[in-house]
Design an enzyme around this catalytic site. Sequence first.
Site, PDB file in Angstrom:
ATOM      1  N   ASP A 136     133.870  20.426  18.284  1.00 19.35           N
ATOM      2  CA  ASP A 136     133.137  19.480  17.453  1.00 19.35           C
ATOM      3  C   ASP A 136     132.973  20.105  16.069  1.00 19.35           C
ATOM      4  O   ASP A 136     133.066  21.320  15.897  1.00 19.35           O
ATOM      5  CB  ASP A 136     131.787  19.142  18.082  1.00 19.35           C
ATOM      6  N   SER A 137     132.706  19.248  15.074  1.00 14.92           N
ATOM      7  CA  SER A 137     132.800  19.674  13.670  1.00 14.92           C
ATOM      8  C   SER A 137     131.518  20.309  13.145  1.00 14.92           C
ATOM      9  O   SER A 137     131.522  20.853  12.043  1.00 14.92           O
ATOM     10  CB  SER A 137     133.146  18.454  12.804  1.00 14.92           C
ATOM     11  N   CYS A 140     133.154  21.823  47.054  1.00 20.75           N
ATOM     12  CA  CYS A 140     132.892  22.917  46.107  1.00 20.75           C
ATOM     13  C   CYS A 140     132.277  24.102  46.844  1.00 20.75           C
ATOM     14  O   CYS A 140     131.778  23.969  47.971  1.00 20.75           O
ATOM     15  CB  CYS A 140     131.966  22.434  44.995  1.00 20.75           C
ATOM     16  N   ASP A 157     131.365  14.820  10.201  1.00 22.82           N
ATOM     17  CA  ASP A 157     130.721  13.515  10.058  1.00 22.82           C
ATOM     18  C   ASP A 157     129.212  13.658  10.041  1.00 22.82           C
ATOM     19  O   ASP A 157     128.658  14.726  10.283  1.00 22.82           O
ATOM     20  CB  ASP A 157     131.136  12.597  11.225  1.00 22.82           C
ATOM     21  N   ASP A 202     132.424  14.016  26.739  1.00 18.04           N
ATOM     22  CA  ASP A 202     131.857  15.358  26.922  1.00 18.04           C
ATOM     23  C   ASP A 202     130.355  15.239  27.078  1.00 18.04           C
ATOM     24  O   ASP A 202     129.756  14.308  26.517  1.00 18.04           O
ATOM     25  CB  ASP A 202     132.167  16.240  25.702  1.00 18.04           C
ATOM     26  N   GLY A 216     128.069   8.370  17.047  1.00 14.32           N
ATOM     27  CA  GLY A 216     126.844   7.651  16.723  1.00 14.32           C
ATOM     28  C   GLY A 216     126.175   6.973  17.897  1.00 14.32           C
ATOM     29  O   GLY A 216     125.281   6.144  17.724  1.00 14.32           O
ATOM     30  N   CYS A 227     131.531  17.095  49.836  1.00 14.91           N
ATOM     31  CA  CYS A 227     131.965  17.859  48.670  1.00 14.91           C
ATOM     32  C   CYS A 227     132.627  19.165  49.102  1.00 14.91           C
ATOM     33  O   CYS A 227     132.164  19.821  50.039  1.00 14.91           O
ATOM     34  CB  CYS A 227     130.762  18.152  47.773  1.00 14.91           C
ATOM     35  N   HIS A 263     128.866  23.035  41.307  1.00 17.93           N
ATOM     36  CA  HIS A 263     128.848  21.770  42.068  1.00 17.93           C
ATOM     37  C   HIS A 263     128.887  20.571  41.114  1.00 17.93           C
ATOM     38  O   HIS A 263     129.658  19.631  41.300  1.00 17.93           O
ATOM     39  CB  HIS A 263     127.601  21.680  42.944  1.00 17.93           C
ATOM     40  N   GLY A 296     128.489  18.962  12.318  1.00 17.12           N
ATOM     41  CA  GLY A 296     127.501  18.142  11.615  1.00 17.12           C
ATOM     42  C   GLY A 296     126.394  17.659  12.527  1.00 17.12           C
ATOM     43  O   GLY A 296     125.209  17.746  12.202  1.00 17.12           O
ATOM     44  N   CYS A 316     128.729  23.578  48.311  1.00 19.20           N
ATOM     45  CA  CYS A 316     128.623  22.688  49.476  1.00 19.20           C
ATOM     46  C   CYS A 316     129.342  23.252  50.696  1.00 19.20           C
ATOM     47  O   CYS A 316     128.973  22.955  51.836  1.00 19.20           O
ATOM     48  CB  CYS A 316     129.161  21.310  49.126  1.00 19.20           C
TER      49      CYS A 316
END
Length: 373
Positions: free
Chosen positions: A93-94, A307, A147, A267, A217, A305, A336, A96, A310
Site C-alpha cells: 500500500d502507498s 489446519c 491517494d 486484504d 474509500g 478444518c 487457523h 497515505g 484443528c
Amino acid sequence: MSDRFSFRLSATSGKARTGVISTPRGQIRTPAFMPVGTAATVKAMLPDSVAATGADILLGNTYHLMLRPTAERIARLGGLHRFMNWDKPILTDSGGFQVMSLAELRKLTEEGVTFRSHVDGSKHMLSPERSMEIQKLLGSDIVMCFDECPALPADRDRIAESMRLSMRWAERSKAAFGDRPGHALFGIQQGGLERDFREESAEALKAIGFDGYAVGGLAVGEGQEAMFGCLDFAPDMLPVDKPRYLMGVGKPDDIVGAVARGIDMMDCVLPSRSGRTGQAFTRRGVVNIKNARHADDPRPLDADCTCPACRGYSRAYLHHVFRAGEIISSMLLTWHNLHYYQELMAGMRAAIAEDRFAGFEAAFHAQRAEGDI
Ligand SMILES: Nc1nc2c(CCNCC3CCCC3)c3[nH]c(NCCc4ccccc4)nc3cc2c(=O)[nH]1
Ligand SMILES: [Zn+2]
C-alpha cells in the site's frame, strides 16, 4: 513464471469472477485474499506457514517500513522479498491511508503530506513521488498509487475535493512509477458512496491507464449495507479485463458479498489481528476462545478444518494458552484464521468455475449462526 504482469479471467458466475494474475514471482488465483504483513512479517506466522495456508501474495506497507527499518536499508539488504524471506508476490500500500489513521501532527497539501512518526516522533513526508520511490526500493510486485481516503461520513464537497486530489496524485504516481516491466501499478478509485463521484474517479483512472484498479474509500465506518450498496455499481465502472481490488475488507461475510459484486482481490488485518485477541472464524460463525464455556471442551475449533490448530489441539487447550498469554495461542489462532480465509477463497473460486456461486453464497449464510458459537 511469466516475465510480465497479466490477468486472465477464466469463468464468471453472476457478477462473480475467477481467474489468475501472472507475475514474474508467481501466479495469484482470484478471487484472492491477501494476508497483511505490515512490518515485514505476518504477525505470529513464518512465511512458509503463510504459504501453507494457501496465500499466493501478501501485503507490505510503505508507511510502516519507511519509518522502521527504512526503505533504503531494506533495498541495501536486497529488497523486501529477500528481507522477509517471502519469494512470492508482494503488494504494497502507498502509505497515505496509514498516515491519516496512525501518524501525528499531519499536514496535507497539494504536494503531499508531512507528519510525525507514531514510533519516535521524527518528521517525515510522503508524496506520490516519494511513495513510488519507497515502493520501488522495497521491490514490491504490485504498487499502489498515493491517494487520500476521506473518513466517512463526509459531505459531498469534501468527498469531491478529496477524490480530485487523489486523481491528480494518481497522475503523478503514474509519471513517477515509470516503466517497470513485470511490476504493476494499481489506481485507486475514490468518491465515497456517491455514484457520480465514483464515475468521475473511474473515468480519470482509465484515462491515465493502470495495470489494475482498486476500490478505495470504503470500510471506513459506512457499514456493510452502505458498502454493498456502493459495490453494486462502483466495480462495474472499472475495466472488466483488469483486476479489481477492494481495500481493507473484511469479515468473511463482507468478502463473500464483495466477490458476488465483481471484486477479485481483498486484504484485511482481521484474521491475523483477531487471532491474537482469541477470535476464531469458522464456517458456523465466530468462536471467542477466551469464553469459559470452552475450558473443558475436548473438540477442535472446527472438526472439518485441516489446519494445525484443528488437527492437533482442543478448544480447552486453546482456551488455556490464550488465558495464560502463551505465544502459541497467537500462532495457532492466526494460522487457523488465515487457513479459514483461504479455504473460503478456494471454495468461492471452485463455485464460480462451476457457475454455482449463488448456491455457495446461500449455503455460506445458512451455516452461520449469528453471534458467538
Ligand atoms: N491506499 C488506500 N488504502 C486503504 C486501506 C488500507 C488497506 N490495507 C493496507 C494494509 C497494509 C498495511 C496495513 C494494512 C483501507 N483499509 C480500509 N478499511 C480497513 C478497515 C479495518 C480496520 C481494522 C481492522 C479491520 C478492518 N479501508 C481502506 C481504504 C484505503 C484507501 O482508500 N486507500
Ligand atoms: Zn483450523
